[in-house]
Design an enzyme around this catalytic site. Structure first.
Site, PDB file in Angstrom:
ATOM      1  N   PRO A 131      -0.974  -2.051  -2.685  1.00 41.11           N
ATOM      2  CA  PRO A 131      -1.462  -3.163  -1.859  1.00 41.11           C
ATOM      3  C   PRO A 131      -0.321  -4.145  -1.603  1.00 41.11           C
ATOM      4  O   PRO A 131       0.529  -4.361  -2.475  1.00 41.11           O
ATOM      5  CB  PRO A 131      -2.552  -3.806  -2.722  1.00 41.11           C
ATOM      6  CG  PRO A 131      -2.843  -2.835  -3.822  1.00 41.11           C
ATOM      7  CD  PRO A 131      -1.605  -2.031  -4.020  1.00 41.11           C
ATOM      8  N   LYS A 132      -0.301  -4.712  -0.425  1.00 40.00           N
ATOM      9  CA  LYS A 132       0.675  -5.770  -0.127  1.00 40.00           C
ATOM     10  C   LYS A 132       0.048  -7.101  -0.550  1.00 40.00           C
ATOM     11  O   LYS A 132      -0.705  -7.719   0.206  1.00 40.00           O
ATOM     12  CB  LYS A 132       1.034  -5.775   1.355  1.00 40.00           C
ATOM     13  CG  LYS A 132       2.170  -6.731   1.703  1.00 40.00           C
ATOM     14  CD  LYS A 132       2.557  -6.598   3.170  1.00 40.00           C
ATOM     15  CE  LYS A 132       3.707  -7.528   3.511  1.00 40.00           C
ATOM     16  NZ  LYS A 132       3.338  -8.957   3.354  1.00 40.00           N
TER      17      LYS A 132
END
Length: 567
Positions: A131-132
């Site tokens: 995930p960013k």
């Protein structure tokens, strides 16, 4: 017919069509002289640099990432129009930090879509997706297992010293047993969330909240709610599997929990969609795809590297470029301003026009062609103007028409001069669902009748013969006969629908008659439920208007329901 009226009429016609195709025209070069586009490029570039500096120095920006990214894309387009190289990814990050990072922060290039992702992944192996996390980028430096520095990202080379805040962030280990003699980690400080779903809740200002707590002189209680996600270990283990396992042992569990191996772009698509909707302990704005193989830390620079890429989520805010501004006159004599924008797709709906209301409201917004605005879909999929996010440097003066002489009882006829737009609007309303609901009859047909001088007042179409209708280019005999029959059947529409079609300001019962309604006094109207004194005056003015009386007399001769003379 003057040019202004013709422009208003033609735009009114096309504004009643539905856009069913096309593409977002972000790649269109503006029709500007070379000198102007150079000025606009410089102005936008400077603004983006200011926003970037605010983001990296203060942890927040006056605009969202969505807006920044889309305007950066626009800058690339303008630069390509002049044959200039794209410097947006290689430009140094602005910042005023004083403390040198042991290893530079590289930043991330952004993949535009799934096609770009597939192209980047081709030929690469040992890829992972994460995930960013949307937080504040930092460097953690450990000497002999002891935390000695917590640095902000700053400009990627130097950052601010936040080490004194580290003891108040329980997620950051102050000492790591059996750590390498020198350990440098890069990651994201984020606001711990309880089951945050990005698709439903968006960013919730989490990054700015963390940045504000870190920049306060005194420790904030909020620091206890800050987590850390390590996304880079320069000069660390060669495999991602070993990295995440050791990070977990050292006290950084999130990296192991939210790092997944991927074999194809479809795997990335799946995880991106899953994390977008799944409950997570942090806010995210996309995913990061990275390969295990990366250069030694001494080669990292404060520009995006080639070994990791970001693929952000679809923007929550959509930018549209204003192409032109149109002024339309409605059937009640009220003028509205419609922005024509380069086509943009929002939730599978193509948007080309946005009604922003009155001329006064348009002046308050101060919108000119070339400006960039944010749009959203309101009820029933109607586009709504949210904000102006970028104004072009050179602003062309646009003068709104003077509509002072138009009102609710003007232009029941094609003449006098200047009435065409309101008259056309009345006809469109008359045949539309709010009026007589005559299927297949819209603005284009009425404009042809006006153009060929086959209609001069609001109900003159009842006199047309099939031959006259067939004389309009593009309408054959069969269709002309069908339209003629539709017009004749309209005579049997309920009296109440006819009143609405003519513009009567109040719904009346279906069984009412023109002469019965006409005999009601002002006081009788005022005492009726839901009307009141002001509405009663509007109704009385409508009845007494000579053009309305003439229309009623004509409808009586045509034996239209409710208008027949009674003994």
């Amino acid at each position: 017919m003057n040019i202004l009226n013709l422009k208003i009429i033609m735009f009114l016609l096309i504004s009643n069509t539905i856009v069913v195709g096309g593409a977002w025209a972000t790649s269109t070069c503006p029709d500007w002289p070379a000198t102007r586009i150079a000025v606009e490029i410089n102005a936008l570039e400077q603004q983006l640099n200011k926003w970037s500096a605010a983001y990296h120095q203060q942890g927040h920006s006056p605009v969202t990432d969505d807006i920044y990214d889309q305007l950066q894309d626009k800058l690339r387009v303008w630069q390509s129009c002049r044959g200039l190289p794209d410097k947006t990814e290689s430009q140094p990050i602005p910042g005023k930090g004083q403390f040198l990072h042991p290893v530079a922060h590289t930043g991330l290039k952004k993949l535009k879509d799934e096609t770009a992702l597939t192209r980047w992944m081709a030929g690469r192996k040992n890829l992972w997706v994460q995930p960013k996390v949307d937080g504040v980028a930092v460097t953690l430096v450990y000497h002999g297992g002891k935390l000695v520095q917590l640095l902000s990202r700053g400009n990627g080379v130097k950052g601010q010293n936040w080490t004194e805040k580290a003891p108040f962030i329980s997620a950051i280990p102050q000492y790591i047993a059996n750590a390498p003699a020198l350990l440098t980690l890069q990651g994201e400080l984020f606001l711990l969330m309880d089951g945050h779903q990005q698709a439903k809740s968006g960013g919730v200002n989490a990054r700015s909240t963390v940045a504000g707590a870190l920049m306060r002189k005194s420790p904030s209680p909020l620091l206890a709610q800050v987590g850390v996600f390590i996304w880079a270990w320069p000069d660390g283990p060669t495999t991602m599997k070993e990295k995440v396992a050791l990070l977990q042992v050292m006290g950084f569990p999130f990296t192991a929990k939210y790092s997944e191996p991927v074999m194809s772009h479809l795997d990335v698509v799946q995880w991106r969609q899953f994390w977008f909707q799944a409950p997570l302990p942090f806010v995210t704005d996309g995913v990061v795809v990275r390969q295990e193989e990366e250069p030694a830390g001494r080669y990292w620079q404060a520009t995006p590297g080639q070994w990791s890429m970001a693929w952000k989520y679809p923007p929550l805010q959509h930018i549209a470029e204003v192409k032109d501004i149109h002024f339309t006159l409605g059937r009640t004599g009220k003028g509205t301003v419609v922005l024509e924008v380069l086509p943009i797709k929002i939730d599978d709906k193509w948007i080309r026009r946005v009604n922003i209301g009155s001329v006064t409201r348009w002046k308050q917004w101060d919108i000119a062609p070339g400006d960039h605005i944010t749009l959203a879909l309101a009820g029933h999929g109607i586009p709504r103007l949210d904000n102006v996010v970028w104004r072009v440097h050179q602003r062309n003066t646009i003068t709104a028409p003077n509509w002072d002489k138009f009102h609710q009882l003007s232009c029941f006829q094609r003449l006098p001069h200047g009435c065409e737009p309101q008259f056309l609007s009345r006809l469109i309303w008359l045949s539309g669902p709010g009026g007589l609901d005559i299927g297949g009859i819209g603005g284009g047909f009425w404009q042809e009748l006006i153009h060929h001088e086959l209609i001069n007042d609001l109900v003159g179409w009842l006199l047309l013969t099939p031959e006259q209708i067939a004389s309009i280019p593009g309408i054959g005999n069969a269709r002309a006969e069908k339209i003629y029959q539709q017009f004749q059947r309209a005579k049997q529409q309920p009296f109440s629908r006819w009143l609405l079609a003519l513009g009567f300001p109040q719904v009346v019962s279906v069984d009412a008659q023109w002469q019965v309604v006409l005999r009601r006094s002002l006081s009788e109207w005022a005492t009726m439920a839901g009307i009141g004194q002001m509405r009663a005056k509007q109704i009385k003015h409508f009845w007494d208007h000579p053009d309305v009386q003439a229309l009623a007399d004509f409808l009586s001769t045509q034996k239209v329901v409710g208008f027949e003379l009674t003994e």
